[in-house]
Each structure stands twice: as C-alpha cells, then as structure tokens.
Design a protein around this motif. Structure first.
Motif, PDB file in Angstrom:
ATOM      1  N   PRO A  47      18.960   5.578  35.677  1.00  0.00           N
ATOM      2  CA  PRO A  47      17.608   6.131  35.807  1.00  0.00           C
ATOM      3  C   PRO A  47      16.578   4.995  35.810  1.00  0.00           C
ATOM      4  O   PRO A  47      16.727   4.020  35.060  1.00  0.00           O
ATOM      5  CB  PRO A  47      17.451   6.999  34.550  1.00  0.00           C
ATOM      6  N   PRO A  48      15.551   5.101  36.629  1.00  0.00           N
ATOM      7  CA  PRO A  48      14.529   4.046  36.646  1.00  0.00           C
ATOM      8  C   PRO A  48      13.948   3.748  35.268  1.00  0.00           C
ATOM      9  O   PRO A  48      13.660   2.599  34.946  1.00  0.00           O
ATOM     10  CB  PRO A  48      13.463   4.613  37.595  1.00  0.00           C
ATOM     11  N   SER A  49      13.807   4.778  34.429  1.00  0.00           N
ATOM     12  CA  SER A  49      13.228   4.565  33.108  1.00  0.00           C
ATOM     13  C   SER A  49      14.104   3.672  32.243  1.00  0.00           C
ATOM     14  O   SER A  49      13.599   2.870  31.439  1.00  0.00           O
ATOM     15  CB  SER A  49      13.010   5.905  32.409  1.00  0.00           C
ATOM     16  N   ALA A  77      11.312  10.711  47.948  1.00  0.00           N
ATOM     17  CA  ALA A  77      12.283  10.369  46.909  1.00  0.00           C
ATOM     18  C   ALA A  77      12.284   8.871  46.638  1.00  0.00           C
ATOM     19  O   ALA A  77      12.356   8.436  45.479  1.00  0.00           O
ATOM     20  CB  ALA A  77      13.673  10.844  47.320  1.00  0.00           C
ATOM     21  N   VAL A  78      12.212   8.078  47.702  1.00  0.00           N
ATOM     22  CA  VAL A  78      12.175   6.619  47.551  1.00  0.00           C
ATOM     23  C   VAL A  78      10.950   6.210  46.745  1.00  0.00           C
ATOM     24  O   VAL A  78      11.026   5.416  45.794  1.00  0.00           O
ATOM     25  CB  VAL A  78      12.171   5.928  48.933  1.00  0.00           C
ATOM     26  N   LEU A  79       9.806   6.759  47.106  1.00  0.00           N
ATOM     27  CA  LEU A  79       8.564   6.390  46.432  1.00  0.00           C
ATOM     28  C   LEU A  79       8.519   6.900  44.999  1.00  0.00           C
ATOM     29  O   LEU A  79       7.981   6.231  44.110  1.00  0.00           O
ATOM     30  CB  LEU A  79       7.368   6.905  47.237  1.00  0.00           C
ATOM     31  N   ASP A  80       9.098   8.062  44.746  1.00  0.00           N
ATOM     32  CA  ASP A  80       9.148   8.584  43.377  1.00  0.00           C
ATOM     33  C   ASP A  80       9.923   7.626  42.471  1.00  0.00           C
ATOM     34  O   ASP A  80       9.486   7.308  41.359  1.00  0.00           O
ATOM     35  CB  ASP A  80       9.813   9.961  43.341  1.00  0.00           C
ATOM     36  N   GLU A  84       8.447   5.306  39.303  1.00  0.00           N
ATOM     37  CA  GLU A  84       8.956   5.397  37.936  1.00  0.00           C
ATOM     38  C   GLU A  84       9.413   4.037  37.423  1.00  0.00           C
ATOM     39  O   GLU A  84       9.246   3.716  36.240  1.00  0.00           O
ATOM     40  CB  GLU A  84      10.107   6.399  37.867  1.00  0.00           C
ATOM     41  N   LEU A  85       9.969   3.222  38.315  1.00  0.00           N
ATOM     42  CA  LEU A  85      10.421   1.895  37.922  1.00  0.00           C
ATOM     43  C   LEU A  85       9.256   0.935  37.734  1.00  0.00           C
ATOM     44  O   LEU A  85       9.352  -0.031  36.976  1.00  0.00           O
ATOM     45  CB  LEU A  85      11.392   1.347  38.976  1.00  0.00           C
ATOM     46  N   MET A 124       1.296   1.762  46.378  1.00  0.00           N
ATOM     47  CA  MET A 124       2.281   0.711  46.602  1.00  0.00           C
ATOM     48  C   MET A 124       2.088   0.116  47.994  1.00  0.00           C
ATOM     49  O   MET A 124       1.242   0.562  48.760  1.00  0.00           O
ATOM     50  CB  MET A 124       3.696   1.276  46.448  1.00  0.00           C
ATOM     51  N   ARG A 125       2.852  -0.905  48.307  1.00  0.00           N
ATOM     52  CA  ARG A 125       2.736  -1.529  49.616  1.00  0.00           C
ATOM     53  C   ARG A 125       4.106  -1.975  50.108  1.00  0.00           C
ATOM     54  O   ARG A 125       5.097  -1.948  49.373  1.00  0.00           O
ATOM     55  CB  ARG A 125       1.773  -2.711  49.565  1.00  0.00           C
ATOM     56  N   ILE A 126       4.128  -2.402  51.358  1.00  0.00           N
ATOM     57  CA  ILE A 126       5.366  -2.790  52.041  1.00  0.00           C
ATOM     58  C   ILE A 126       5.330  -4.282  52.359  1.00  0.00           C
ATOM     59  O   ILE A 126       4.289  -4.833  52.726  1.00  0.00           O
ATOM     60  CB  ILE A 126       5.533  -1.998  53.362  1.00  0.00           C
TER      61      ILE A 126
END
Length: 260
Positions: A47-49, A77-80, A84-85, A124-126
């Motif tokens: 989990p990211p947490s 899903a990727v951004l979620d 969280e991370l 966020m950014r790329i």
C-alpha cells in the motif's frame, strides 16, 4: 563545482529483483548508502501508505516515480496511488516504435499532454524520460526527440537518461546543456554504451563522461543513479557511484565522502 549541487537519488529499477521480494528491506539498504531519495518504478503490492511511512522513517525523499502516463482508462487509479504516496512528478517514456514516423511522434506527444493535464488537475506533473530511439530519426532536420519536446506542453519537464544518449552516439553533456531549465532530472550510469543489453560499471570505468554530464546543466534538481544490469553486486555498484558523485562534489547525499 560552484552554484547549486543537486542531491543524489537511486532509481529502484537497479534493485528490481530484490525489491520484488523485500521492498522495505531495499529501502533500508539504499538509505544506509546515503542516497537522499529514491525513484521507484513499482510498490510491489505494498500500500502507498506503508511505503510512505517507511520513507519517512528512513529519512528518504521521493524525487519522482516511474509510472505509466495517466492518459487512459487507468489514469484515475494511477493518480490516486501517486497522490497517496506523495509523488509530485510522474515519469515515463514513449515506445520506441512511436519515433519511427512524424505522425507517431505527434500522436505520442498528444498522449503525454493528456497525461500532463490529468496530473495537473491533481497537483502533480509529468516528466519525459528518453531511451535512444528518440535519436534514431530526424524530421525536418530535427531529432525526433527535439520534435517531441517542441510538441509537449511546456509544463512537461525532462528527465534525461544520459547513458541512452551516449548509446545513440551523441554527447550527453552537450544534449543536457541544450535542454535549459526544462531539464530537472538526470539518470547517470556508465558502461560500454553499445545497446540495451549493456552491463553497467562503476562511474569512471566505462565510456561515458559522467562528470561532464553531471556538470552540464545548472538547472538539474536531482541526479539519479541507475544501473539496468551489472556483473557486480548492485549494492556495491550503487555505493561506488554514490561515492564518485559526492566525493567529487557533483552531488550531495546523506553520507559524507572525502573529496577524491
């Protein structure tokens, strides 16, 4: 070296096999070497947490993460997971075949720009990461890489893999210097610079002028050490590369190294 000296991070693909079995143990060993941050390519079902907690406990930063462009059905899903991370910059590449034609480059740029818009909506950014296909073809007298960068939203920053630039037959330092303020991350590695199956060696023992590449552009925010494969123990290789950069004043880390 005058001016800003970037901190040094480890790209965790270097330790992919170990990380797939014990990611948290890998993070501990990377922290012990002295790296200031990591650039993951997977959380290996953690989990990211949990990973975020481990990074905080070890004093490791998260400079960026390699994750597919959030431009399709999986974008949310990727951004979620990245949110969280605590990821700020998502890094990925286009496929080699997309650089075979001008239309392929333009279509690829559209996909990256969609990802950038989706990421920006979430704070966020790329960043775009190259291999060497970007330098195989020219369109209108410009490398496919230059065409791509011109088509990308200016908010898309650059992570230059200096080794693949060398494999393409170009001078990594010269390419880095020409990218201006858009270049925020460098991937540094050394080896024979012959192809995708190369085995990496300690900095200074291969054909790449790592020091010149590291010095080439003062806009760089992070130097990231990566070794795709090596005949050496990967932890020993990463430690050697860390010592080279920090000892030469080319990067800063959490473990001091006497000047070489």
């Amino acid at each position: 070296m005058s001016g800003h000296v970037p901190p040094v991070a480890a790209q965790l693909w270097s330790l992919h096999e170990d990380a797939s079995k014990d990611l948290l143990g890998v993070l501990e060993r990377v922290a012990e070497i002295g790296f200031a941050a990591v650039e993951p390519i997977s959380l290996y079902n953690h989990p990211p947490s949990v990973v975020r907690s481990a990074l905080d406990r070890l004093g490791l930063g998260l400079c960026s993460m390699h994750v597919p462009f959030p431009s399709g059905a999986d974008a949310a899903a990727v951004l979620d997971g990245c949110a969280e991370l605590g990821v700020e910059t998502l890094v990925w590449s286009l496929e080699p075949e997309e650089f075979g034609t001008l239309d392929g480059v333009l279509a690829g740029a559209e996909r990256v720009n969609r990802a950038a818009a989706n990421a920006a909506a979430r704070g966020m950014r790329i960043a775009y990461h190259n291999h060497f296909a970007e330098f195989r073809n020219e369109f209108g007298g410009r490398w496919a890489y230059d065409v791509l960068l011109a088509e990308l939203d200016p908010a898309v920053v650059v992570e230059l893999d200096t080794y693949w630039v060398a494999v393409a037959g170009l001078d990594p330092a010269r390419v880095a210097a020409g990218l201006g303020d858009r270049l925020e991350f460098t991937h540094l590695k050394d080896g024979p610079a012959t192809g995708m199956d190369d085995h990496m060696v300690p900095f200074g023992e291969g054909t790449v002028d790592v020091a010149a590449a590291a010095r080439a552009n003062p806009a760089v925010r992070w130097h990231i050490v990566e070794a795709d494969r090596s005949h050496q123990d990967m932890y020993e290789l990463l430690r050697s590369c860390y010592d080279y950069l920090v000892g030469a004043g080319l990067a800063t880390g959490r473990r001091p190294v006497e000047a070489s």
